[in-house]
Design a protein around this motif. Sequence first.
Motif, PDB file in Angstrom:
ATOM      1  N   MET A   1      40.633  42.467  33.157  1.00  0.00           N
ATOM      2  CA  MET A   1      41.165  41.897  34.377  1.00  0.00           C
ATOM      3  C   MET A   1      42.348  42.708  34.880  1.00  0.00           C
ATOM      4  SD  MET A   1      40.957  39.616  36.558  1.00  0.00           S
ATOM      5  CE  MET A   1      42.012  39.376  37.931  1.00  0.00           C
ATOM      6  N   VAL A   3      42.808  45.883  34.609  1.00  0.00           N
ATOM      7  CA  VAL A   3      42.316  47.107  35.247  1.00  0.00           C
ATOM      8  C   VAL A   3      41.902  46.827  36.684  1.00  0.00           C
ATOM      9  CG1 VAL A   3      40.513  48.861  35.170  1.00  0.00           C
ATOM     10  CG2 VAL A   3      41.608  48.127  33.067  1.00  0.00           C
ATOM     11  N   THR A   4      41.225  45.711  36.912  1.00  0.00           N
ATOM     12  CA  THR A   4      40.815  45.338  38.267  1.00  0.00           C
ATOM     13  C   THR A   4      42.033  45.108  39.148  1.00  0.00           C
ATOM     14  OG1 THR A   4      38.860  44.279  37.359  1.00  0.00           O
ATOM     15  CG2 THR A   4      39.445  43.722  39.613  1.00  0.00           C
ATOM     16  N   LEU A   7      43.627  48.489  39.939  1.00  0.00           N
ATOM     17  CA  LEU A   7      42.791  49.263  40.845  1.00  0.00           C
ATOM     18  C   LEU A   7      42.903  48.740  42.272  1.00  0.00           C
ATOM     19  CD1 LEU A   7      40.660  51.499  41.169  1.00  0.00           C
ATOM     20  CD2 LEU A   7      38.933  49.754  40.798  1.00  0.00           C
ATOM     21  N   LEU A   8      42.837  47.419  42.446  1.00  0.00           N
ATOM     22  CA  LEU A   8      42.982  46.844  43.780  1.00  0.00           C
ATOM     23  C   LEU A   8      44.377  47.085  44.338  1.00  0.00           C
ATOM     24  CD1 LEU A   8      41.064  43.471  43.463  1.00  0.00           C
ATOM     25  CD2 LEU A   8      40.402  45.480  44.773  1.00  0.00           C
ATOM     26  N   ASP A  39      44.720  40.305  46.100  1.00  0.00           N
ATOM     27  CA  ASP A  39      44.891  40.755  44.719  1.00  0.00           C
ATOM     28  C   ASP A  39      45.940  39.918  44.001  1.00  0.00           C
ATOM     29  OD1 ASP A  39      44.491  42.374  42.497  1.00  0.00           O
ATOM     30  OD2 ASP A  39      46.022  43.813  43.137  1.00  0.00           O
TER      31      ASP A  39
END
Length: 57
Positions: A1, A3-4, A7-8, A39
């Motif tokens: 989670m 990482v997401t 990234l966002l 995000d």
Amino acid sequence: MLVTFLLLLLVAVVLGIIGVAAEGLGWLLAVGIALLVVDVVLAVTVWARHARSHPAR
């Protein structure tokens, strides 16, 4: 989670920078801000759900 989330966050910052730097692409800044808000809301809800399932001692 995580990482997401990161990234966002990176995509939102890049879109914001491009939106500010390029003439006539202010809508990219708006998309970057909207993505940043989504995000942060997503991260807060996931972390709050995680905190409820594992109460502090």
